[in-house]
Design a protein around this motif. Structure first.
Motif, PDB file in Angstrom:
ATOM      1  N   ALA A  59     -30.014   2.208   5.598  1.00 38.69           N
ATOM      2  CA  ALA A  59     -29.070   2.004   4.501  1.00 38.69           C
ATOM      3  C   ALA A  59     -28.707   0.538   4.455  1.00 38.69           C
ATOM      4  N   THR A  60     -28.245   0.096   3.295  1.00 38.81           N
ATOM      5  CA  THR A  60     -27.825  -1.283   3.108  1.00 38.81           C
ATOM      6  C   THR A  60     -26.367  -1.278   2.679  1.00 38.81           C
ATOM      7  N   PHE A  61     -25.579  -2.209   3.230  1.00 37.13           N
ATOM      8  CA  PHE A  61     -24.159  -2.285   2.931  1.00 37.13           C
ATOM      9  C   PHE A  61     -23.829  -3.668   2.414  1.00 37.13           C
ATOM     10  N   ASP A  62     -23.114  -3.719   1.304  1.00 37.20           N
ATOM     11  CA  ASP A  62     -22.641  -4.990   0.779  1.00 37.20           C
ATOM     12  C   ASP A  62     -21.321  -5.286   1.465  1.00 37.20           C
ATOM     13  N   ALA A  63     -21.267  -6.310   2.267  1.00 44.09           N
ATOM     14  CA  ALA A  63     -20.079  -6.618   3.053  1.00 44.09           C
ATOM     15  C   ALA A  63     -19.512  -7.985   2.688  1.00 44.09           C
ATOM     16  N   SER A  64     -19.562  -8.330   1.412  1.00 41.73           N
ATOM     17  CA  SER A  64     -18.945  -9.582   0.981  1.00 41.73           C
ATOM     18  C   SER A  64     -17.435  -9.375   0.947  1.00 41.73           C
ATOM     19  N   PHE A  65     -16.687 -10.359   1.371  1.00 33.05           N
ATOM     20  CA  PHE A  65     -15.240 -10.221   1.386  1.00 33.05           C
ATOM     21  C   PHE A  65     -14.602 -11.600   1.347  1.00 33.05           C
ATOM     22  N   ASN A  66     -13.346 -11.606   0.948  1.00 36.15           N
ATOM     23  CA  ASN A  66     -12.603 -12.857   0.893  1.00 36.15           C
ATOM     24  C   ASN A  66     -12.042 -13.186   2.269  1.00 36.15           C
ATOM     25  N   ALA A  67     -11.808 -14.446   2.497  1.00 37.47           N
ATOM     26  CA  ALA A  67     -11.182 -14.858   3.747  1.00 37.47           C
ATOM     27  C   ALA A  67      -9.744 -14.334   3.798  1.00 37.47           C
ATOM     28  N   PHE A  68      -9.248 -14.094   4.998  1.00 37.43           N
ATOM     29  CA  PHE A  68      -7.873 -13.657   5.167  1.00 37.43           C
ATOM     30  C   PHE A  68      -6.924 -14.815   4.896  1.00 37.43           C
ATOM     31  N   SER A  69      -5.772 -14.471   4.360  1.00 35.28           N
ATOM     32  CA  SER A  69      -4.690 -15.437   4.238  1.00 35.28           C
ATOM     33  C   SER A  69      -3.725 -15.203   5.389  1.00 35.28           C
ATOM     34  N   TRP A  70      -3.171 -16.262   5.932  1.00 31.85           N
ATOM     35  CA  TRP A  70      -2.150 -16.156   6.976  1.00 31.85           C
ATOM     36  C   TRP A  70      -0.803 -16.339   6.305  1.00 31.85           C
ATOM     37  N   THR A  71       0.085 -15.380   6.511  1.00 38.59           N
ATOM     38  CA  THR A  71       1.395 -15.400   5.881  1.00 38.59           C
ATOM     39  C   THR A  71       2.475 -15.418   6.957  1.00 38.59           C
ATOM     40  N   PRO A  72       3.207 -16.513   7.114  1.00 40.28           N
ATOM     41  CA  PRO A  72       4.306 -16.525   8.078  1.00 40.28           C
ATOM     42  C   PRO A  72       5.480 -15.717   7.538  1.00 40.28           C
ATOM     43  N   VAL A  73       6.145 -14.980   8.429  1.00 41.15           N
ATOM     44  CA  VAL A  73       7.307 -14.172   8.053  1.00 41.15           C
ATOM     45  C   VAL A  73       8.402 -14.473   9.065  1.00 41.15           C
ATOM     46  N   SER A  74       9.617 -14.714   8.579  1.00 41.65           N
ATOM     47  CA  SER A  74      10.744 -14.976   9.470  1.00 41.65           C
ATOM     48  C   SER A  74      12.028 -14.475   8.827  1.00 41.65           C
ATOM     49  N   GLY A  75      13.068 -14.353   9.644  1.00 39.64           N
ATOM     50  CA  GLY A  75      14.392 -14.011   9.135  1.00 39.64           C
ATOM     51  C   GLY A  75      14.533 -12.554   8.741  1.00 39.64           C
ATOM     52  N   HIS A  76      15.181 -12.322   7.604  1.00 39.58           N
ATOM     53  CA  HIS A  76      15.516 -10.976   7.138  1.00 39.58           C
ATOM     54  C   HIS A  76      14.701 -10.611   5.903  1.00 39.58           C
ATOM     55  N   LEU A  77      14.159  -9.395   5.897  1.00 40.65           N
ATOM     56  CA  LEU A  77      13.565  -8.842   4.682  1.00 40.65           C
ATOM     57  C   LEU A  77      14.715  -8.181   3.925  1.00 40.65           C
ATOM     58  N   VAL A  78      15.056  -8.684   2.758  1.00 45.85           N
ATOM     59  CA  VAL A  78      16.237  -8.219   2.031  1.00 45.85           C
ATOM     60  C   VAL A  78      15.889  -7.395   0.799  1.00 45.85           C
ATOM     61  N   SER A  79      14.596  -7.234   0.529  1.00 47.78           N
ATOM     62  CA  SER A  79      14.167  -6.366  -0.567  1.00 47.78           C
ATOM     63  C   SER A  79      12.902  -5.640  -0.121  1.00 47.78           C
ATOM     64  N   ASN A  80      12.601  -4.530  -0.785  1.00 47.44           N
ATOM     65  CA  ASN A  80      11.414  -3.752  -0.432  1.00 47.44           C
ATOM     66  C   ASN A  80      10.188  -4.655  -0.473  1.00 47.44           C
ATOM     67  N   THR A  81       9.353  -4.523   0.559  1.00 46.10           N
ATOM     68  CA  THR A  81       8.223  -5.434   0.738  1.00 46.10           C
ATOM     69  C   THR A  81       7.002  -4.638   1.173  1.00 46.10           C
ATOM     70  N   THR A  82       5.823  -5.046   0.710  1.00 45.18           N
ATOM     71  CA  THR A  82       4.563  -4.459   1.164  1.00 45.18           C
ATOM     72  C   THR A  82       3.709  -5.549   1.785  1.00 45.18           C
ATOM     73  N   TRP A  83       3.240  -5.268   3.012  1.00 44.57           N
ATOM     74  CA  TRP A  83       2.280  -6.156   3.669  1.00 44.57           C
ATOM     75  C   TRP A  83       0.899  -5.565   3.448  1.00 44.57           C
ATOM     76  N   THR A  84      -0.004  -6.359   2.871  1.00 43.84           N
ATOM     77  CA  THR A  84      -1.325  -5.883   2.486  1.00 43.84           C
ATOM     78  C   THR A  84      -2.367  -6.264   3.530  1.00 43.84           C
ATOM     79  N   ASN A  85      -3.473  -5.517   3.523  1.00 44.42           N
ATOM     80  CA  ASN A  85      -4.486  -5.724   4.555  1.00 44.42           C
ATOM     81  C   ASN A  85      -5.425  -6.898   4.271  1.00 44.42           C
ATOM     82  N   ASP A  86      -5.167  -7.662   3.222  1.00 46.69           N
ATOM     83  CA  ASP A  86      -5.966  -8.867   2.996  1.00 46.69           C
ATOM     84  C   ASP A  86      -5.246 -10.108   3.522  1.00 46.69           C
TER      85      ASP A  86
END
Length: 177
Positions: A59-86
């Motif tokens: 079988a053949t698999f297409d495994a093209s993907f975008n580079a990951f982004s690094w997101t710094p997080v600090s302090g308080h989350l004060v509103s509903n937030t979603t962390w995504t797998n990219d």
């Protein structure tokens, strides 16, 4: 890049192949059937799909993907937030999910502590965390140090505070009250 698969009907039939490229990959000489396939980049899952392998065993698999982004997080989350797998989320110190706030973490998301500082995810009383990983897309909490250099204590963990009664009959919220 790692391409890994498990036969849906016969979980003992698996395959793995490694490559340094980003593109299309092939596997050969595996038993026919439907496979759950996951593509990993530097240990982090980046794709998941089902593939049917025919009698030819390839079988053949297409495994093209975008580079990951690094997101710094600090302090308080004060509103509903979603962390995504990219993204890879780097906790800088103590990060609080405040009361009445929900943090949703997608399957396959990676969260790293900012070594040498102690990183900690704290769910405050009344806060909520929704984090459900899967076999091929686990949610990973780890150190930001390279593999082989990680040590116990590189990051502080997750603290979930509630409003449970303690053995003295008082209500404790986990933060000294």
């Amino acid at each position: 890049v790692l391409v890994a698969g498990t036969n849906q009907a016969f979980p003992e039939y698996t395959f793995q192949t490694y490559t340094l490229a980003n593109g299309t990959y092939s596997v050969c000489d595996v038993p026919a059937g439907d496979y759950d396939v996951c593509i990993y980049k530097v240990r982090y899952p980046v794709q998941q799909h089902t593939a049917t392998i025919t009698d030819g065993g390839s079988a053949t698999f297409d495994a093209s993907f975008n580079a990951f982004s690094w997101t710094p997080v600090s302090g308080h989350l004060v509103s509903n937030t979603t962390w995504t797998n990219d993204n890879v989320y780097q906790l800088d110190g103590y990060v609080y999910i405040d009361s009445l706030v929900t943090l949703t973490i997608e399957e396959g998301t990676t969260i790293v502590g900012d070594y040498p500082d102690i990183a900690l995810l704290v769910v405050s009383s009344g806060g909520d965390i929704q984090a459900v990983g899967s076999q091929y897309k686990p949610i990973v909490f780890t150190s930001n140090r390279p593999a082989g250099q990680r040590q116990p204590g590189d990051w502080g963990g997750i603290v979930i505070n509630g409003r449970a009664h303690n053995n003295r009959g008082a209500i404790a919220n986990g933060e000294g009250n």
